[in-house]
Design a protein around this motif. Structure first.
Motif, mmCIF file in Angstrom:
data_model
loop_
_atom_site.group_PDB
_atom_site.id
_atom_site.type_symbol
_atom_site.label_atom_id
_atom_site.label_comp_id
_atom_site.label_asym_id
_atom_site.label_seq_id
_atom_site.Cartn_x
_atom_site.Cartn_y
_atom_site.Cartn_z
ATOM 1 N N GLN A 409 38.614 49.174 43.384
ATOM 2 C CA GLN A 409 39.272 47.886 43.215
ATOM 3 C C GLN A 409 40.752 47.946 43.543
ATOM 4 O O GLN A 409 41.395 48.979 43.382
ATOM 5 C CB GLN A 409 39.128 47.421 41.763
ATOM 6 C CG GLN A 409 37.683 47.264 41.357
ATOM 7 C CD GLN A 409 37.542 46.842 39.922
ATOM 8 O OE1 GLN A 409 38.300 47.265 39.062
ATOM 9 N NE2 GLN A 409 36.558 45.980 39.665
ATOM 10 N N SER A 411 44.152 45.114 42.891
ATOM 11 C CA SER A 411 44.491 43.818 42.293
ATOM 12 C C SER A 411 45.899 43.409 42.672
ATOM 13 O O SER A 411 46.773 44.246 42.889
ATOM 14 C CB SER A 411 44.409 43.897 40.767
ATOM 15 O OG SER A 411 43.079 44.116 40.385
ATOM 16 N N ASP A 413 48.703 39.909 41.652
ATOM 17 C CA ASP A 413 48.859 38.640 40.946
ATOM 18 C C ASP A 413 49.474 37.639 41.897
ATOM 19 O O ASP A 413 50.512 37.902 42.505
ATOM 20 C CB ASP A 413 49.745 38.819 39.706
ATOM 21 C CG ASP A 413 48.989 39.519 38.593
ATOM 22 O OD1 ASP A 413 47.804 39.156 38.396
ATOM 23 O OD2 ASP A 413 49.540 40.422 37.954
ATOM 24 N N HIS A 418 45.073 36.144 38.726
ATOM 25 C CA HIS A 418 44.834 37.569 38.917
ATOM 26 C C HIS A 418 43.735 37.740 39.969
ATOM 27 O O HIS A 418 42.611 37.281 39.770
ATOM 28 C CB HIS A 418 44.434 38.202 37.586
ATOM 29 C CG HIS A 418 44.414 39.698 37.650
ATOM 30 N ND1 HIS A 418 45.550 40.445 37.890
ATOM 31 C CD2 HIS A 418 43.404 40.587 37.529
ATOM 32 C CE1 HIS A 418 45.234 41.728 37.903
ATOM 33 N NE2 HIS A 418 43.938 41.833 37.681
ATOM 34 N N THR A 420 41.393 40.250 42.220
ATOM 35 C CA THR A 420 40.876 41.610 42.351
ATOM 36 C C THR A 420 39.931 41.674 43.541
ATOM 37 O O THR A 420 39.015 40.850 43.647
ATOM 38 C CB THR A 420 40.105 42.033 41.077
ATOM 39 O OG1 THR A 420 40.977 41.877 39.961
ATOM 40 C CG2 THR A 420 39.654 43.478 41.165
ATOM 41 N N ASN A 422 37.117 43.915 45.253
ATOM 42 C CA ASN A 422 36.180 45.006 44.997
ATOM 43 C C ASN A 422 35.560 45.427 46.322
ATOM 44 O O ASN A 422 35.049 44.581 47.060
ATOM 45 C CB ASN A 422 35.053 44.530 44.068
ATOM 46 C CG ASN A 422 35.595 44.012 42.745
ATOM 47 O OD1 ASN A 422 35.785 44.765 41.807
ATOM 48 N ND2 ASN A 422 35.861 42.709 42.671
ATOM 49 N N ALA A 479 43.698 42.500 49.421
ATOM 50 C CA ALA A 479 44.170 41.886 48.169
ATOM 51 C C ALA A 479 45.506 41.186 48.398
ATOM 52 O O ALA A 479 45.714 40.048 47.956
ATOM 53 C CB ALA A 479 44.290 42.944 47.072
ATOM 54 N N ARG A 500 41.460 33.483 37.546
ATOM 55 C CA ARG A 500 41.291 34.767 38.220
ATOM 56 C C ARG A 500 40.337 34.598 39.395
ATOM 57 O O ARG A 500 39.600 33.616 39.478
ATOM 58 C CB ARG A 500 40.747 35.827 37.253
ATOM 59 C CG ARG A 500 39.359 35.554 36.756
ATOM 60 C CD ARG A 500 39.076 36.233 35.444
ATOM 61 N NE ARG A 500 39.878 35.652 34.370
ATOM 62 C CZ ARG A 500 39.636 34.459 33.805
ATOM 63 N NH1 ARG A 500 38.648 33.700 34.242
ATOM 64 N NH2 ARG A 500 40.375 33.978 32.839
ATOM 65 N N GLU A 502 37.722 37.099 41.748
ATOM 66 C CA GLU A 502 37.103 38.373 42.119
ATOM 67 C C GLU A 502 36.578 38.235 43.542
ATOM 68 O O GLU A 502 35.885 37.270 43.862
ATOM 69 C CB GLU A 502 35.911 38.703 41.202
ATOM 70 C CG GLU A 502 36.259 38.958 39.753
ATOM 71 C CD GLU A 502 36.760 40.381 39.481
ATOM 72 O OE1 GLU A 502 36.701 41.226 40.407
ATOM 73 O OE2 GLU A 502 37.221 40.619 38.347
#
Ligand SMILES: [Zn+2]
Length: 808
Positions: A409, A411, A413, A418, A420, A422, A479, A500, A502
């Motif tokens: 991962q 990440s 901001d 947030h 992330t 993967n 990211a 957030r 993902e």
């Protein structure tokens, strides 16, 4: 007899505990046969349902045996004719595309009728008034009874839903067979929004399709078939070591219709329902994997099961059920990469359409793997060989999802959000293989992988073995890029709707965007240079590496904050998401002119001829046909039309709204996006609302019909096909204060009524084109007259590409 073979191509029927009253009725319905005592010769008997007319000219009509005193079907052999004439021009054109004429008017020799409406009464009245006498016809019985036996199951459940309802929504359904079009279907069903439907199953190059010739609402207006809307879900899911999924969903629904005893729920056919229990602990009966009509199966899949309620629904009442199910929706793609399938049907939900509500998700999965899901993760812990995590939605979600892998991962901001990313540790087998062997041209191959084309194998250089890239190597960049894009897109769309995000890989040639959870093709995790070395062609590289991450990101607003309300409106969120992604890419690297270049490619795509050479891609059909653009004629029609044309439609709107003199030229377009998202926040966005909002903010110049509406635009660009082609002749005369430019703007390839506001520019070399003014087209030729201080060499039509028009 072809009718039976085609229409009843079976769906495996699960075995069920018999004994419940509904199950018994269902079996009885399947067992109905032609009533030997009720066979009649009929002549000139017509049934009319909305735009459909069926005329029995001369032949034999046999009623099905009465079911508890009620006739629910009939068969006919002889000479009959079916006529269907939709009013909507787009539906006429759709029929024409399949049948070569804008209406259905065809002889048929066999008809299987099923109904819960007033058809039985009409038949009885006709037989009485014509003093018809029953006849003996053993041939009709021996011809039809085996066919009836195979056809009945496709309408039994549909029939049962009405028989069980105190507030039925009846249907009328014909399976027809004729020499002209083979076997086809016509139905008028009040349990559909668009009740009137005609179409047929077609086989082509090994594929099986449902060609939907036409589908539209009754003249009285669309149906209101919805029975229940979800209020909240609480879903407990275990992913076992062997990747099998076991789920227990507690779903709370609010009934929106009275009197229903059977409620359909969507659930992947790969997941077998084990039990349905109500709040009192009572086991409810259910039907899963029963025969449905082929139309339903081929359009939507057989991913539906039916819960039988002991008491009828009451509108407004909340119902809570626990549904247990299990099966296989996750597959291994190799190297610890997993394909999570059935992302829209892995838990039971009442509607295909978006219903925003709250979710509480608990997952249990093998501890060596990582799992990401929609919502906010409140905790995660280990239990022996398992990992257990809990997610709750902190905003209303239209859908929930998860992804699974052995992730690395990164990440960032982006303001309060947030993000992330993967990535899998390794490439899945299929991609890995591409890099281990020789370079070639990579093409997507099914949901699970990639293949090289034959030519690529042959053209491949001899021993150029490439070391496979590591997908995790790109996540830092990815990211950062996604965080940057997220902030940038907020300028167009307003604040990011979730706390957030993902981002996770999917071993497939596609991306998808669920609220706060994005699936990106595993090829997106391969650097572009490596893709190039492996032979991925440039437009595919652009698509996977540049466009897809940001297209899916833009869907967080257009799709997850405001969602399309029917298949007809899907182009709105696709067009907007794609356009916003292109605006971002364009602003990030202005010198690359990505927006202009992509629009140019899309224009070429839409003008490209289909393989049979008869039509262009644009002519497959209008945007408002949505998924119906996929058919045996054009299996990938949806994709080929909706992305390029939807993007162009949004671009044209932005261009019309643009105010080049203003400090922010896009202030109106930005305002449009903001107010659409504000007014349809966690709700659906129908085309009618988009039209209304545009009517509110349009400039006088956009009002080409002087009706204070943008209907002209939607009628031409969303509900019809056609790309205009422009050319101009002109002559210049010297006037008292300069030059007068007089000429004719010609518009071709579109109907005479096509309206457009076409900008004309003058050029004189050296120098940039200078705007002369606009011509609002009226017919094939529109005269124009402009004055100019200089004598132009040429006139250029729309050099800024504000209009989708054919390239010369
Ligand atoms: Zn999309």
């Amino acid at each position: 007899m072809g009718l039976g073979v085609c229409l009843a191509a079976a769906v495996a029927q699960a075995s069920h505990p018999s004994g419940s009253p509904e199950r018994k009725l269902y079996d009885e319905l399947n067992a109905l046969r032609v009533d030997r005592t009720r066979i009649y010769h009929v002549r000139q008997f017509a049934l009319r349902r909305d735009a459909v007319r069926l005329v029995f000219e001369d032949g034999t009509l046999g009623l099905l045996e009465p079911f508890h005193g009620r006739v629910l079907g009939a068969v006919f052999s002889g000479s009959a004719r079916v006529l269907a004439t939709p009013r909507d021009p787009a539906e006429k054109r759709s029929i024409s595309r399949f049948l070569g004429a804008p209406l259905v008017d065809t002889p048929v020799s066999k008809v299987y009728l099923r109904f819960t409406d007033g058809t039985a009464g009409e038949i009885e009245a006709f037989l009485r008034s014509s003093a018809a006498r029953p006849v003996d016809d053993p041939e009709l019985l021996s011809d039809w009874n085996p066919v009836v036996g195979t056809l009945n199951p496709s309408s039994s459940l549909r029939t049962l839903r009405d028989l069980d309802s105190s507030n039925p929504l009846p249907f009328f359904q014909l399976a027809l067979s004729g020499s002209q079009h083979g076997v086809f279907e016509v139905s008028v069903d009040d349990r559909r929004w668009e009740q009137v439907l005609m179409g047929q199953v077609k086989y082509r190059e090994g594929g099986r399709y449902y060609d939907l010739w036409a589908m539209f609402p009754r003249s009285e207006g669309p149906g209101q078939p919805e029975i229940a809307a979800p209020v909240r879900y609480s879903i407990d899911t275990t992913v076992q070591d062997d990747l099998a999924l076991r789920g227990r969903a507690r779903i709370v629904l609010r009934a929106v219709r009275d009197g229903e005893h059977i409620v359909p729920l969507i659930l992947s056919r790969e997941l077998h329902v084990l039990s349905v229990t109500d709040t009192t602990g009572r086991q409810l009966d259910f039907f899963q994997n029963e025969d449905l009509s082929e139309q339903e199966i081929l359009r939507r899949g057989n991913d539906v099961f039916f819960v039988v309620l002991p008491e009828a629904t009451r509108a407004g009442q909340e119902m809570q059920w626990d549904v247990e199910y299990g099966g296989s929706v996750i597959s291994a793609a190799g190297n610890q990469v997993f394909y999570v399938g059935e992302r829209g049907a892995w838990y039971p939900r009442p509607n295909d359409s978006a219903d925003f509500c709250s979710f509480d998700l608990t997952f249990r999965w093998p501890k060596k793997l990582d799992l990401v899901a929609t919502g906010k993760k409140t905790e995660e812990h280990e239990e022996g060989e398992w990992r257990v995590g809990h997610w709750i939605s902190d905003a209303p979600l239209s859908i929930a999802g998860f992804n699974l892998g052995n992730y690395t991962q990164a990440s960032v901001d982006a303001g309060p959000v947030h993000v992330t990313v993967n990535a899998n540790q390794q490439l899945e087998d299929a991609l890995y293989g591409l890099f281990r062997s020789r370079p070639g041209i990579v093409a997507p191959y099914g949901p699970l992988g990639w293949r090289r084309t034959e030519e690529a194998w042959q053209a491949a250089s001899l021993n150029a073995s490439i070391s496979p890239p590591q997908p995790a190597a790109v996540i830092g960049h990815l990211a950062t890029d996604i965080g940057d894009a997220l902030s940038s897109m907020e300028q167009w769309n307003g604040a990011f709707p979730f706390a957030r995000l993902e981002v996770s890989p999917l071993p497939a040639a596609m991306g998808q965007s669920w609220p706060g959870l994005i699936y990106l093709s595993t090829l997106t995790f391969v650097p572009k240079e490596a893709q190039q070395r492996a032979g991925v062609e440039p437009r595919a590289r652009f698509s996977f590496s540049d466009l897809m991450p940001f297209h899916e990101l833009a869907h967080q607003w257009w799709g997850n904050l405001a969602q399309f309300s029917s298949y007809r409106d899907e182009w709105i969120v696709e067009g907007l998401a794609n356009y916003i992604a292109l605006l971002y890419l364009d602003a990030r690297q202005p010198s690359d002119h990505i927006l202009a270049q992509t629009l140019e490619e899309y224009r070429g795509d839409l003008q490209a001829k289909l393989p049979d050479g008869s039509q262009t891609v644009d002519q497959i059909g209008p945007l408002a046909l949505g998924q119906r653009l996929d058919s045996s004629l054009t299996p990938k029609g949806y994709r080929r039309v909706v992305y390029p044309k939807g993007t162009w439609v949004v671009h044209m709107l932005r261009m019309m709204l643009q105010d080049p003199g203003a400090k922010d030229p896009d202030v109106r377009f930005r305002g449009l996006l903001h107010s659409l998202l504000e007014e349809h926040r966690f709700n659906t966005l129908p085309e009618a609302d988009l039209r209304q909002e545009l009517a509110r903010i349009m400039t006088p110049e956009m009002d080409l019909e002087a009706m204070h509406s943008m209907d002209w635009f939607f009628d031409q660009w969303v509900h019809a096909t056609g790309i205009p082609r422009y050319s101009a002749d002109f002559k210049v005369t010297q006037g008292a204060k300069g030059y007068v430019i007089q000429g004719m703007l010609r518009q071709a390839d579109v109907p005479e009524t096509f309206l457009a506001r076409v900008p004309l520019y003058r050029t004189k070399s050296p120098g940039k084109p200078v705007l002369l003014g606009w011509v609002v087209t009226s017919g094939e030729e529109t005269p124009f007259r402009f004055s100019s201080p200089v004598k132009p060499d040429h006139i250029v039509i729309d050099p800024g590409h504000t209009l989708l028009a054919a390239r010369e």
